[in-house]
Write a protein that holds these residues in place. Structure first.
Motif, PDB file in Angstrom:
ATOM      1  N   UNK A  15     -82.674   9.271  35.787  1.00  0.00           N
ATOM      2  CA  UNK A  15     -83.334   9.943  34.685  1.00  0.00           C
ATOM      3  C   UNK A  15     -82.396  10.439  33.803  1.00  0.00           C
ATOM      4  N   UNK A  16     -81.689  11.419  34.183  1.00  0.00           N
ATOM      5  CA  UNK A  16     -80.616  12.074  33.183  1.00  0.00           C
ATOM      6  C   UNK A  16     -79.808  11.217  32.584  1.00  0.00           C
ATOM      7  N   UNK A  17     -79.245  10.064  33.397  1.00  0.00           N
ATOM      8  CA  UNK A  17     -78.365   9.244  32.805  1.00  0.00           C
ATOM      9  C   UNK A  17     -79.059   8.264  31.663  1.00  0.00           C
ATOM     10  N   UNK A  18     -80.425   7.886  31.735  1.00  0.00           N
ATOM     11  CA  UNK A  18     -81.133   7.276  30.667  1.00  0.00           C
ATOM     12  C   UNK A  18     -81.483   8.113  29.715  1.00  0.00           C
ATOM     13  N   UNK A  19     -81.520   9.407  29.811  1.00  0.00           N
ATOM     14  CA  UNK A  19     -81.975  10.078  28.629  1.00  0.00           C
ATOM     15  C   UNK A  19     -80.750  10.427  28.105  1.00  0.00           C
ATOM     16  N   UNK A  20     -79.581  10.219  28.569  1.00  0.00           N
ATOM     17  CA  UNK A  20     -78.376  10.604  27.678  1.00  0.00           C
ATOM     18  C   UNK A  20     -78.114   9.646  26.618  1.00  0.00           C
ATOM     19  N   UNK A  21     -77.045  10.103  25.696  1.00  0.00           N
ATOM     20  CA  UNK A  21     -76.698   9.384  24.653  1.00  0.00           C
ATOM     21  C   UNK A  21     -76.563   7.660  24.760  1.00  0.00           C
ATOM     22  N   UNK A  22     -76.110   7.558  26.108  1.00  0.00           N
ATOM     23  CA  UNK A  22     -75.640   6.027  26.150  1.00  0.00           C
ATOM     24  C   UNK A  22     -76.928   5.475  27.161  1.00  0.00           C
ATOM     25  N   UNK A  23     -78.149   6.043  27.156  1.00  0.00           N
ATOM     26  CA  UNK A  23     -79.152   5.651  27.926  1.00  0.00           C
ATOM     27  C   UNK A  23     -80.059   4.480  26.985  1.00  0.00           C
ATOM     28  N   UNK A  24     -81.362   4.734  27.272  1.00  0.00           N
ATOM     29  CA  UNK A  24     -82.271   4.155  26.627  1.00  0.00           C
ATOM     30  C   UNK A  24     -82.299   4.242  24.958  1.00  0.00           C
ATOM     31  N   UNK A  25     -82.036   5.671  24.764  1.00  0.00           N
ATOM     32  CA  UNK A  25     -81.827   5.754  23.426  1.00  0.00           C
ATOM     33  C   UNK A  25     -80.835   4.949  22.495  1.00  0.00           C
ATOM     34  N   UNK A  26     -79.823   4.852  23.112  1.00  0.00           N
ATOM     35  CA  UNK A  26     -78.656   3.956  22.620  1.00  0.00           C
ATOM     36  C   UNK A  26     -78.861   2.614  22.694  1.00  0.00           C
ATOM     37  N   UNK A  27     -79.881   2.050  23.549  1.00  0.00           N
ATOM     38  CA  UNK A  27     -80.412   0.675  23.515  1.00  0.00           C
ATOM     39  C   UNK A  27     -81.317   0.483  22.454  1.00  0.00           C
ATOM     40  N   UNK A  28     -82.175   1.281  22.411  1.00  0.00           N
ATOM     41  CA  UNK A  28     -83.163   1.272  21.389  1.00  0.00           C
ATOM     42  C   UNK A  28     -82.665   1.208  19.721  1.00  0.00           C
ATOM     43  N   UNK A  29     -81.558   2.152  19.723  1.00  0.00           N
ATOM     44  CA  UNK A  29     -80.924   2.308  18.311  1.00  0.00           C
ATOM     45  C   UNK A  29     -80.069   0.906  18.098  1.00  0.00           C
ATOM     46  N   UNK A  30     -79.492   0.594  19.276  1.00  0.00           N
ATOM     47  CA  UNK A  30     -78.692  -0.770  19.160  1.00  0.00           C
ATOM     48  C   UNK A  30     -79.601  -2.059  18.715  1.00  0.00           C
ATOM     49  N   UNK A  31     -80.810  -2.033  19.444  1.00  0.00           N
ATOM     50  CA  UNK A  31     -81.777  -2.871  18.901  1.00  0.00           C
ATOM     51  C   UNK A  31     -82.079  -3.032  17.246  1.00  0.00           C
ATOM     52  N   UNK A  32     -82.469  -1.718  17.147  1.00  0.00           N
ATOM     53  CA  UNK A  32     -82.867  -1.753  15.674  1.00  0.00           C
ATOM     54  C   UNK A  32     -81.738  -1.921  14.676  1.00  0.00           C
ATOM     55  N   UNK A  33     -80.611  -1.355  15.048  1.00  0.00           N
ATOM     56  CA  UNK A  33     -79.471  -1.949  14.131  1.00  0.00           C
ATOM     57  C   UNK A  33     -78.990  -3.310  13.916  1.00  0.00           C
ATOM     58  N   UNK A  34     -79.028  -4.132  15.298  1.00  0.00           N
ATOM     59  CA  UNK A  34     -78.835  -5.525  15.485  1.00  0.00           C
ATOM     60  C   UNK A  34     -80.138  -6.210  14.475  1.00  0.00           C
ATOM     61  N   UNK A  35     -81.328  -5.913  14.589  1.00  0.00           N
ATOM     62  CA  UNK A  35     -82.154  -6.466  14.188  1.00  0.00           C
ATOM     63  C   UNK A  35     -82.217  -6.214  12.554  1.00  0.00           C
ATOM     64  N   UNK A  36     -81.653  -5.008  12.145  1.00  0.00           N
ATOM     65  CA  UNK A  36     -81.410  -5.058  10.682  1.00  0.00           C
ATOM     66  C   UNK A  36     -80.473  -5.810  10.113  1.00  0.00           C
ATOM     67  N   UNK A  37     -79.310  -5.878  10.886  1.00  0.00           N
ATOM     68  CA  UNK A  37     -78.194  -6.753  10.685  1.00  0.00           C
ATOM     69  C   UNK A  37     -78.519  -8.243  10.530  1.00  0.00           C
ATOM     70  N   UNK A  38     -79.235  -8.690  11.409  1.00  0.00           N
ATOM     71  CA  UNK A  38     -79.852 -10.039  11.288  1.00  0.00           C
ATOM     72  C   UNK A  38     -80.658 -10.365  10.148  1.00  0.00           C
ATOM     73  N   UNK A  39     -81.458  -9.219   9.780  1.00  0.00           N
ATOM     74  CA  UNK A  39     -82.159  -9.626   8.361  1.00  0.00           C
ATOM     75  C   UNK A  39     -81.409  -9.436   7.562  1.00  0.00           C
ATOM     76  N   UNK A  40     -80.259  -8.600   7.178  1.00  0.00           N
ATOM     77  CA  UNK A  40     -79.585  -8.632   6.004  1.00  0.00           C
ATOM     78  C   UNK A  40     -78.944 -10.002   6.163  1.00  0.00           C
ATOM     79  N   UNK A  41     -78.664 -10.487   7.124  1.00  0.00           N
ATOM     80  CA  UNK A  41     -77.789 -11.850   6.991  1.00  0.00           C
ATOM     81  C   UNK A  41     -78.892 -13.118   6.817  1.00  0.00           C
ATOM     82  N   UNK A  42     -80.127 -12.868   6.813  1.00  0.00           N
ATOM     83  CA  UNK A  42     -81.089 -13.828   6.444  1.00  0.00           C
ATOM     84  C   UNK A  42     -81.503 -14.752   7.728  1.00  0.00           C
ATOM     85  N   UNK A  43     -81.299 -14.039   8.881  1.00  0.00           N
ATOM     86  CA  UNK A  43     -81.371 -14.895  10.261  1.00  0.00           C
ATOM     87  C   UNK A  43     -82.460 -14.385  10.757  1.00  0.00           C
ATOM     88  N   UNK A  44     -83.528 -13.769  10.190  1.00  0.00           N
ATOM     89  CA  UNK A  44     -85.095 -13.214  10.684  1.00  0.00           C
ATOM     90  C   UNK A  44     -86.181 -13.897   9.843  1.00  0.00           C
TER      91      UNK A  44
END
Length: 140
Positions: free
Chosen positions: A111-140
């Motif tokens: 739980x401590x590992x997943x609550x860390x900066x490299x845990x689930x929050x990082x996965x969520x932020x990475x998902x949002x970042x990649x989705x925005x990048x795909x949108x900006x490239x016209x791929x969504x």
């Protein structure tokens, strides 16, 4: 970003996590079975071999049931609007370690590992970042 665009990003992530997670975290992700109600994916994430049953509720929710791997439980990615009508992404999970004492030493460390900066929050932020990048490239 519209709900449809955000949904397309979540659906792409469900089908191939390698594109959306922190680079190097997911090294393999493949669909091994598909039906009208769900699909099964096998992946290597964080060095762990996983088998997940994934359900999609169009433009609303992706649910990942942990069928095999070190963890048991469910991970949910859900699109919703707040009181002002702003589109948000909620991430939550109900997880435990397979074969370990509930809330024991190993689960607390996990739980401590997943609550860390490299845990689930990082996965969520990475998902949002990649989705925005795909949108900006016209791929969504």
């Amino acid at each position: 970003m519209t709900r449809a665009q955000a949904w397309k990003g979540l659906e792409l992530k469900a089908r191939d996590a390698r594109l959306f997670l922190v680079p190097g975290l997911c090294t393999r992700c493949e669909i091994v079975e598909e039906s009208a109600t769900h699909f099964v994916r096998e992946a290597t994430i964080g060095g762990n071999e996983l088998r997940e049953i994934v359900t999609l509720e169009p433009e609303s929710k992706v649910t990942f049931f942990q069928a095999a791997g070190p963890r048991e439980g469910v991970i949910i990615n859900e699109l919703f609007e707040d009181e002002e009508g702003e589109l948000l992404l909620r991430f939550y999970c109900y997880m435990g370690l397979r074969g370990k004492e509930p809330n024991g030493r190993e689960e607390q460390a996990e739980q401590a590992q997943f609550a860390s900066e490299n845990g689930y929050k990082a996965a969520l932020m990475s998902t949002l970042k990649q989705t925005r990048e795909l949108l900006a490239k016209g791929k969504l």
